[in-house]
Write a protein that holds these residues in place. Structure first.
Motif, mmCIF file in Angstrom:
data_model
loop_
_atom_site.group_PDB
_atom_site.id
_atom_site.type_symbol
_atom_site.label_atom_id
_atom_site.label_comp_id
_atom_site.label_asym_id
_atom_site.label_seq_id
_atom_site.Cartn_x
_atom_site.Cartn_y
_atom_site.Cartn_z
ATOM 1 N N GLY A 162 0.893 -1.119 -0.049
ATOM 2 C CA GLY A 162 0.090 -0.015 0.111
ATOM 3 C C GLY A 162 0.766 1.289 -0.093
ATOM 4 N N TYR A 163 1.992 1.037 -0.404
ATOM 5 C CA TYR A 163 3.058 2.356 -0.375
ATOM 6 C C TYR A 163 3.803 2.312 -1.711
ATOM 7 C CZ TYR A 163 2.346 2.082 4.686
ATOM 8 O OH TYR A 163 1.485 2.121 5.693
ATOM 9 N N PRO A 164 2.852 2.764 -2.864
ATOM 10 C CA PRO A 164 3.653 2.727 -4.051
ATOM 11 C C PRO A 164 4.382 3.937 -4.048
ATOM 12 C CG PRO A 164 1.257 3.386 -4.129
ATOM 13 C CD PRO A 164 1.463 2.733 -2.838
ATOM 14 N N GLN A 165 5.510 3.780 -5.018
ATOM 15 C CA GLN A 165 6.514 4.939 -5.143
ATOM 16 C C GLN A 165 6.273 5.524 -6.087
ATOM 17 O OE1 GLN A 165 9.444 4.903 -2.433
ATOM 18 N NE2 GLN A 165 7.427 3.945 -1.814
ATOM 19 N N HIS A 166 5.775 6.859 -6.164
ATOM 20 C CA HIS A 166 5.447 7.661 -7.266
ATOM 21 C C HIS A 166 6.610 8.273 -7.902
ATOM 22 C CE1 HIS A 166 1.283 7.228 -5.792
ATOM 23 N NE2 HIS A 166 1.624 7.340 -4.597
ATOM 24 N N GLY A 167 7.589 8.425 -7.563
ATOM 25 C CA GLY A 167 8.606 9.004 -8.219
ATOM 26 C C GLY A 167 10.034 7.878 -8.154
ATOM 27 N N PRO A 168 10.978 8.227 -9.031
ATOM 28 C CA PRO A 168 11.862 7.248 -9.198
ATOM 29 C C PRO A 168 12.803 7.041 -7.741
ATOM 30 C CG PRO A 168 13.019 9.446 -9.930
ATOM 31 C CD PRO A 168 11.261 9.416 -9.777
ATOM 32 N N THR A 169 13.474 6.003 -7.486
ATOM 33 C CA THR A 169 14.222 5.732 -6.279
ATOM 34 C C THR A 169 15.576 6.179 -6.634
ATOM 35 O OG1 THR A 169 12.726 3.746 -5.813
ATOM 36 C CG2 THR A 169 15.028 3.788 -4.853
ATOM 37 N N THR A 170 16.041 6.982 -5.494
ATOM 38 C CA THR A 170 17.507 7.493 -5.714
ATOM 39 C C THR A 170 18.488 6.452 -5.408
ATOM 40 O OG1 THR A 170 16.814 9.540 -5.041
ATOM 41 C CG2 THR A 170 19.002 9.260 -4.819
ATOM 42 N N LEU A 171 19.386 6.222 -5.948
ATOM 43 C CA LEU A 171 20.471 5.394 -5.989
ATOM 44 C C LEU A 171 21.653 6.104 -5.635
ATOM 45 C CD1 LEU A 171 21.630 2.489 -5.823
ATOM 46 C CD2 LEU A 171 21.815 2.444 -8.280
ATOM 47 N N PHE A 172 22.400 6.123 -4.566
ATOM 48 C CA PHE A 172 23.521 7.000 -4.232
ATOM 49 C C PHE A 172 24.791 6.099 -4.631
ATOM 50 C CE2 PHE A 172 20.300 8.555 -1.231
ATOM 51 C CZ PHE A 172 20.456 9.924 -1.707
ATOM 52 N N GLU A 173 25.665 6.624 -5.460
ATOM 53 C CA GLU A 173 26.764 6.029 -5.875
ATOM 54 C C GLU A 173 27.966 7.040 -6.017
ATOM 55 O OE1 GLU A 173 29.706 4.282 -7.653
ATOM 56 O OE2 GLU A 173 27.978 2.993 -7.600
ATOM 57 N N ASP A 174 29.354 6.436 -5.558
ATOM 58 C CA ASP A 174 30.336 7.343 -5.488
ATOM 59 C C ASP A 174 31.235 7.543 -6.337
ATOM 60 O OD1 ASP A 174 31.421 4.962 -5.126
ATOM 61 O OD2 ASP A 174 32.696 5.533 -3.120
ATOM 62 N N ASN A 175 30.951 6.938 -7.588
ATOM 63 C CA ASN A 175 31.747 6.850 -8.862
ATOM 64 C C ASN A 175 31.085 7.774 -9.757
ATOM 65 O OD1 ASN A 175 32.806 6.000 -11.542
ATOM 66 N ND2 ASN A 175 34.032 4.898 -9.973
ATOM 67 N N LYS A 176 31.674 8.886 -10.024
ATOM 68 C CA LYS A 176 31.214 9.843 -10.843
ATOM 69 C C LYS A 176 31.112 9.263 -12.582
ATOM 70 C CE LYS A 176 31.822 14.316 -8.591
ATOM 71 N NZ LYS A 176 32.606 15.533 -8.417
ATOM 72 N N SER A 177 32.310 8.689 -12.788
ATOM 73 C CA SER A 177 32.278 7.877 -14.219
ATOM 74 C C SER A 177 31.138 7.092 -14.526
ATOM 75 C CB SER A 177 33.670 7.311 -14.352
ATOM 76 O OG SER A 177 34.554 8.186 -14.251
ATOM 77 N N THR A 178 30.730 6.152 -13.383
ATOM 78 C CA THR A 178 29.800 5.108 -13.517
ATOM 79 C C THR A 178 28.439 5.795 -13.914
ATOM 80 O OG1 THR A 178 31.037 3.688 -12.146
ATOM 81 C CG2 THR A 178 28.311 3.448 -12.543
ATOM 82 N N ILE A 179 28.005 6.969 -13.096
ATOM 83 C CA ILE A 179 26.817 7.606 -13.051
ATOM 84 C C ILE A 179 26.834 8.343 -14.508
ATOM 85 C CG2 ILE A 179 25.650 9.578 -12.112
ATOM 86 C CD1 ILE A 179 26.867 9.070 -9.515
ATOM 87 N N TYR A 180 27.787 8.882 -14.853
ATOM 88 C CA TYR A 180 27.738 9.565 -16.297
ATOM 89 C C TYR A 180 27.520 8.294 -17.564
ATOM 90 C CZ TYR A 180 29.286 12.012 -20.399
ATOM 91 O OH TYR A 180 29.223 12.655 -21.506
ATOM 92 N N MET A 181 28.011 7.371 -17.130
ATOM 93 C CA MET A 181 27.974 6.257 -18.277
ATOM 94 C C MET A 181 26.641 5.814 -18.412
ATOM 95 S SD MET A 181 30.395 2.826 -18.648
ATOM 96 C CE MET A 181 29.957 2.220 -17.126
ATOM 97 N N ILE A 182 25.953 5.749 -17.056
ATOM 98 C CA ILE A 182 24.671 5.067 -17.188
ATOM 99 C C ILE A 182 23.603 5.997 -17.646
ATOM 100 C CG2 ILE A 182 22.594 4.485 -15.430
ATOM 101 C CD1 ILE A 182 24.993 3.314 -13.559
ATOM 102 N N GLN A 183 23.717 7.396 -17.042
ATOM 103 C CA GLN A 183 22.929 8.536 -17.673
ATOM 104 C C GLN A 183 22.753 8.762 -18.947
ATOM 105 O OE1 GLN A 183 23.735 11.504 -14.622
ATOM 106 N NE2 GLN A 183 22.094 10.959 -12.987
ATOM 107 N N ASN A 184 23.912 8.748 -19.556
ATOM 108 C CA ASN A 184 24.033 8.836 -20.912
ATOM 109 C C ASN A 184 24.218 7.873 -22.029
ATOM 110 O OD1 ASN A 184 24.512 12.207 -20.849
ATOM 111 N ND2 ASN A 184 25.881 11.340 -19.138
#
Length: 287
Positions: free
Chosen positions: A193-215
Motif C-alpha cells: 500500500g505504499y507505491p513509489q510515485h517517483g524514481p528511487t534514488t540510488l547513491f553511488e560514489d563513482n562519477k564515471s559510472t553515473i555519467y556512463m549510465i545516465q548518458n
C-alpha cells in the motif's frame, strides 16, 4: 520511542546466548570485526583444522550469518568472507571468526534504527571494492532504506561473478545488482500500500559510472560490458531509478565491501563512527 517516532531492533539476548555457547571472553574487545590488512600466514603456521574443529567453525559462521543478516550489517562483510572458508578452514580462519565473535560480544546493544521522518520513500546505496579478492574479482555492497538516514532494511555484501578491468566497470556491475533489489523492493512496497510515485534514488560514489549510465555512453574501455548489466540504464531511462553522487567521504557502507581500520561508538545516539584509512575524515552510520 514514540516521542521521536523511531524503532530500534537489536539482538542482545541472541548475542548473550552466543557468548555462553562459545565461551567468549577477553580483556579487551576488538574495535572492528576484521583486521584491515592481515598478513598471509605460511602453510606451516596455518594448518587445516581437524573434523571436530571444522564443525565448530561452521557452527560459529552460521550463528554469525544469522545475526549479520538480521540486525548487524556492520559484520556482514567479515562473515561473508569467513563463509567462503567453511569447506577447508584453517587455524587462521578460526582466529578470524573468533575476532568477529569478540567484536559482537563487545557491542551487544548495537542494532538498526528506523524512523519515519522522510515518509515511506525508498532509497538505496551501492558501492564496490575494485579487485579486492585474491583472484582479482571485485566486491559489491548495497543497502536499501526507507528514507536516506534510516537504518537499512536490506543489506548485501557479495563477491562479483565477473572480473572487472577497472573501478568504473566494478561499480557498473554493482549498480546492476542494486537495480534488481530496487525493482523488488518497489514491487513489495506497492503491494503493502505504499507505491513509489517517483524514481528511487540510488547513491553511488563513482562519477564515471553515473555519467556512463545516465548518458548511455560507450567507450573503448566499457564497450565489452555484457548486455544483462545494462538493466540499470533501462531503469534510469524509465525513471524507475535516479542516480545521485555521494562522495567517498560519506560512503559509510564501505564496511560492506572491505575491512575498515577503526570504529568508535556513541551508544547514546546509536551512531557508529567509522575511521577508514582510505577516507578523508569520519563517516557516521546511524544503526
Amino acid at each position: 520511542d514514540r516521542s521521536t517516532r523511531t524503532i530500534k531492533i537489536s539482538q542482545p539476548g541472541y548475542i548473550e546466548e552466543m557468548i555462553d555457547t562459545y565461551n567468549i571472553s577477553c580483556s579487551t574487545y576488538p574495535s572492528t570485526p576484521m583486521i584491515e590488512s592481515p598478513r598471509k600466514p605460511s602453510s606451516d603456521t596455518n594448518p587445516l583444522l581437524n573434523s571436530h574443529l571444522i564443525e565448530l567453525f561452521q557452527s560459529k559462521v552460521g550463528t554469525l550469518l544469522y545475526l549479520a543478516n538480521q540486525t548487524r550489517p556492520d559484520i556482514l562483510f567479515a562473515v561473508n568472507m569467513m563463509s567462503r572458508q567453511t569447506k577447508q578452514p584453517t587455524k587462521h580462519d578460526m582466529l578470524a571468526v573468533d575476532r568477529i565473535l569478540q567484536y559482537v560480544a563487545g557491542t551487544p546493544t548495537l542494532g538498526l534504527t528506523f524512523h519515519s521522518n522522510d515518509g515511506i520513500v525508498l532509497t538505496a546505496t551501492v558501492d564496490a571494492s575494485y579487485g579486492s579478492h585474491s583472484d582479482r574479482k571485485s566486491h559489491t555492497g548495497l543497502t536499501l532504506h526507507i528514507g536516506k538516514a534510516s537504518g537499512s532494511f536490506l543489506s548485501r555484501s557479495k563477491k562479483q561473478t565477473i572480473t572487472a578491468d577497472s573501478s568504473t566497470v566494478a561499480e557498473f556491475v554493482a549498480t546492476h545488482m542494486a537495480a534488481k533489489e530496487i525493482m523488488w523492493a518497489r514491487s513489495l512496497l506497492s503491494e503493502l500500500g505504499y507505491p513509489q510515485h517517483g524514481p528511487t534514488t540510488l547513491f553511488e560514489d563513482n562519477k564515471s559510472t553515473i555519467y556512463m549510465i545516465q548518458n548511455d555512453s560507450h567507450t573503448q574501455r566499457t564497450k565489452h560490458i555484457d548486455i544483462p548489466y545494462n538493466l540499470i540504464r533501462e531503469q534510469v531511462q524509465k525513471k524507475v531509478i535516479s542516480m545521485e553522487h555521494l562522495s567517498t567521504k560519506e560512503m559509510i557502507y564501505d564496511m560492506l565491501t572491505k575491512a575498515l581500520a577503526h570504529f568508535e561508538y556513541n551508544f547514546e545516539h546509536n551512531f557508529v563512527f567509522i575511521h577508514c584509512s582510505h577516507l578523508r575524515g569520519v563517516a557516521v552510520y546511524g544503526i
